[in-house]
Design a protein around this motif. Structure first.
Motif, mmCIF file in Angstrom:
data_model
loop_
_atom_site.group_PDB
_atom_site.id
_atom_site.type_symbol
_atom_site.label_atom_id
_atom_site.label_comp_id
_atom_site.label_asym_id
_atom_site.label_seq_id
_atom_site.Cartn_x
_atom_site.Cartn_y
_atom_site.Cartn_z
ATOM 1 N N VAL A 15 4.894 -13.610 -6.260
ATOM 2 C CA VAL A 15 5.519 -13.239 -7.572
ATOM 3 C C VAL A 15 4.326 -12.198 -7.963
ATOM 4 C CG1 VAL A 15 5.915 -13.890 -9.553
ATOM 5 C CG2 VAL A 15 6.645 -15.330 -7.890
ATOM 6 N N VAL A 16 4.547 -11.003 -8.275
ATOM 7 C CA VAL A 16 3.622 -10.289 -8.948
ATOM 8 C C VAL A 16 3.888 -9.662 -10.215
ATOM 9 C CG1 VAL A 16 2.840 -9.178 -6.614
ATOM 10 C CG2 VAL A 16 4.445 -8.148 -7.951
ATOM 11 N N GLY A 17 3.058 -9.415 -11.043
ATOM 12 C CA GLY A 17 3.411 -9.165 -12.448
ATOM 13 C C GLY A 17 1.941 -9.431 -13.538
ATOM 14 N N ASP A 18 2.566 -9.590 -14.597
ATOM 15 C CA ASP A 18 1.706 -9.440 -15.844
ATOM 16 C C ASP A 18 1.698 -11.184 -16.173
ATOM 17 O OD1 ASP A 18 3.917 -9.743 -16.975
ATOM 18 O OD2 ASP A 18 3.345 -7.896 -18.202
ATOM 19 N N ASN A 19 1.319 -11.330 -17.525
ATOM 20 C CA ASN A 19 1.429 -12.678 -17.989
ATOM 21 C C ASN A 19 2.841 -13.394 -18.056
ATOM 22 O OD1 ASN A 19 -0.025 -10.430 -19.560
ATOM 23 N ND2 ASN A 19 -0.863 -11.872 -20.733
ATOM 24 N N LEU A 63 -0.689 -3.842 -4.932
ATOM 25 C CA LEU A 63 0.394 -4.296 -4.227
ATOM 26 C C LEU A 63 0.473 -3.881 -2.390
ATOM 27 C CD1 LEU A 63 3.294 -5.414 -3.986
ATOM 28 C CD2 LEU A 63 4.170 -3.082 -4.691
ATOM 29 N N ARG A 64 -0.138 -2.630 -2.267
ATOM 30 C CA ARG A 64 -0.458 -2.149 -0.801
ATOM 31 C C ARG A 64 -1.403 -3.214 -0.033
ATOM 32 N NH1 ARG A 64 -2.698 2.321 -2.055
ATOM 33 N NH2 ARG A 64 -0.807 3.206 -2.742
ATOM 34 N N ASP A 65 -2.335 -3.570 -0.701
ATOM 35 C CA ASP A 65 -3.143 -4.786 -0.088
ATOM 36 C C ASP A 65 -2.612 -5.787 0.353
ATOM 37 O OD1 ASP A 65 -5.172 -2.588 -0.470
ATOM 38 O OD2 ASP A 65 -6.373 -3.862 -1.840
ATOM 39 N N ALA A 112 6.744 4.303 -7.340
ATOM 40 C CA ALA A 112 5.755 4.213 -6.301
ATOM 41 C C ALA A 112 5.737 2.566 -5.768
ATOM 42 C CB ALA A 112 4.365 4.550 -6.774
ATOM 43 N N LEU A 113 5.946 1.831 -6.744
ATOM 44 C CA LEU A 113 5.919 0.304 -6.307
ATOM 45 C C LEU A 113 7.184 0.129 -5.437
ATOM 46 C CD1 LEU A 113 4.662 -1.535 -9.358
ATOM 47 C CD2 LEU A 113 3.277 -0.998 -7.428
ATOM 48 N N GLY A 115 8.993 1.985 -3.843
ATOM 49 C CA GLY A 115 8.931 2.789 -2.531
ATOM 50 C C GLY A 115 7.721 1.981 -1.574
ATOM 51 N N GLN A 116 6.746 1.339 -1.942
ATOM 52 C CA GLN A 116 6.097 0.501 -1.153
ATOM 53 C C GLN A 116 6.978 -0.568 -0.671
ATOM 54 O OE1 GLN A 116 2.119 -0.694 -1.931
ATOM 55 N NE2 GLN A 116 1.757 1.011 -3.421
ATOM 56 N N LEU A 117 7.681 -1.446 -1.551
ATOM 57 C CA LEU A 117 8.455 -2.529 -1.021
ATOM 58 C C LEU A 117 9.552 -2.219 -0.282
ATOM 59 C CD1 LEU A 117 8.471 -4.020 -4.949
ATOM 60 C CD2 LEU A 117 7.435 -5.241 -2.820
ATOM 61 N N LYS A 118 10.339 -1.067 -0.293
ATOM 62 C CA LYS A 118 11.126 -0.628 0.521
ATOM 63 C C LYS A 118 10.789 -0.253 1.796
ATOM 64 C CE LYS A 118 15.004 2.480 0.520
ATOM 65 N NZ LYS A 118 15.805 3.644 0.022
ATOM 66 N N ALA A 119 9.617 0.286 1.955
ATOM 67 C CA ALA A 119 9.083 0.533 3.381
ATOM 68 C C ALA A 119 8.660 -0.446 4.100
ATOM 69 C CB ALA A 119 7.775 1.625 2.939
ATOM 70 N N LYS A 120 8.114 -1.560 3.194
ATOM 71 C CA LYS A 120 7.736 -2.713 3.869
ATOM 72 C C LYS A 120 9.106 -3.623 4.570
ATOM 73 C CE LYS A 120 4.967 -6.283 4.887
ATOM 74 N NZ LYS A 120 3.785 -6.400 6.058
ATOM 75 N N GLY A 121 10.273 -3.200 3.697
ATOM 76 C CA GLY A 121 11.401 -3.894 4.185
ATOM 77 C C GLY A 121 11.512 -5.172 3.887
ATOM 78 N N THR A 122 10.711 -5.770 3.039
ATOM 79 C CA THR A 122 10.905 -7.215 2.546
ATOM 80 C C THR A 122 11.840 -7.299 1.353
ATOM 81 O OG1 THR A 122 8.668 -7.487 3.060
ATOM 82 C CG2 THR A 122 9.664 -9.008 1.366
ATOM 83 N N PRO A 123 12.953 -8.037 1.229
ATOM 84 C CA PRO A 123 13.579 -8.156 0.138
ATOM 85 C C PRO A 123 12.883 -8.423 -1.303
ATOM 86 C CG PRO A 123 14.441 -9.737 1.889
ATOM 87 C CD PRO A 123 13.150 -9.064 2.324
#
Length: 210
Positions: A15-19, A63-65, A112-113, A115-123
């Motif tokens: 889970v990524v995000g803010d508060n 996110l890249r890391d 951009a985020l 795009g990274q998720l799509k490239a990784k292929g993870t749902p």
């Protein structure tokens, strides 16, 4: 209740995000502790972060890391944006929140985020922001939700709308509302923004359904 999955069979979810993302992650952790649907939750949120102030916390890099790391996640859940009503700057100038140029730059950051998720292929699942007590804040967040929905769906992710789940039948902000078992309880905290424990569980429920 669902029979808990054996430990080895759990789907690992970051889970990524803010508060607000933190609240969602906590709701998922609590739900899973009670049996849940067999998710292992990794909380990767950062308070006060967002997509505007990259100088404070750079989500593109982080996110890249995360995606390049050793852990292989079965799904990524994103919930972010509550801190993003701030001016955006680029080499050409400064832009007030939700002006046309601001939205262009902001949409590009969401892209951009995505795009990274799509490239990784993870749902991946992008959770819309909830209604807030302050009407102006709410209407601004609805505009952000429109950006998220459009960009995420274009990028092959799933946008999860939780707006109506936290509004009353008239579409207004609701401090009290049904919890996951249908009991009427306090679901939002006194600041008009965050969630109580029951509210966190309710938020988690909609994400688990998705």
């Amino acid at each position: 209740p669902l029979t808990p999955a054996p430990a080895g069979a759990k789907l690992s979810v970051a889970v990524v995000g803010d508060n607000i993302g933190y609240h969602l992650a906590q709701g998922l952790i609590d739900t899973e502790a009670d049996g849940g649907i067999g998710l292992a939750i990794a909380r990767k949120t950062k308070d006060s972060s967002g997509l505007v102030r990259e100088d404070f916390y750079d989500w593109q890099k982080n996110l890249r890391d995360l995606l390049a790391g050793a852990e292989n996640y079965g799904a990524i859940v994103v919930m972010i944006g509550t801190n993003d009503r701030q001016e955006l700057r680029d080499s050409a100038g400064r832009y007030e929140p939700l002006t046309p140029r601001w939205k262009e730059i902001y949409s590009a950051r969401v892209d951009a985020l995505v795009g990274q998720l799509k490239a990784k292929g993870t749902p991946f699942y992008w959770i819309g922001l909830p209604i807030m007590r302050a009407e102006r804040y709410s209407s601004d967040l609805q505009q952000l939700n429109e950006i998220y929905r459009a960009r995420v769906e274009a990028g092959g992710g799933k946008y999860v709308d939780v707006w109506d789940a936290f509004a009353d039948e008239k579409g207004q902000y609701n401090v009290f509302g049904p919890d996951v078992s249908g009991q009427i309880v306090k679901i939002r905290t006194s600041d008009g923004v965050h969630f109580t424990k029951a509210g966190q569980r309710k938020l988690a429920y909609f994400v688990e359904q998705a």
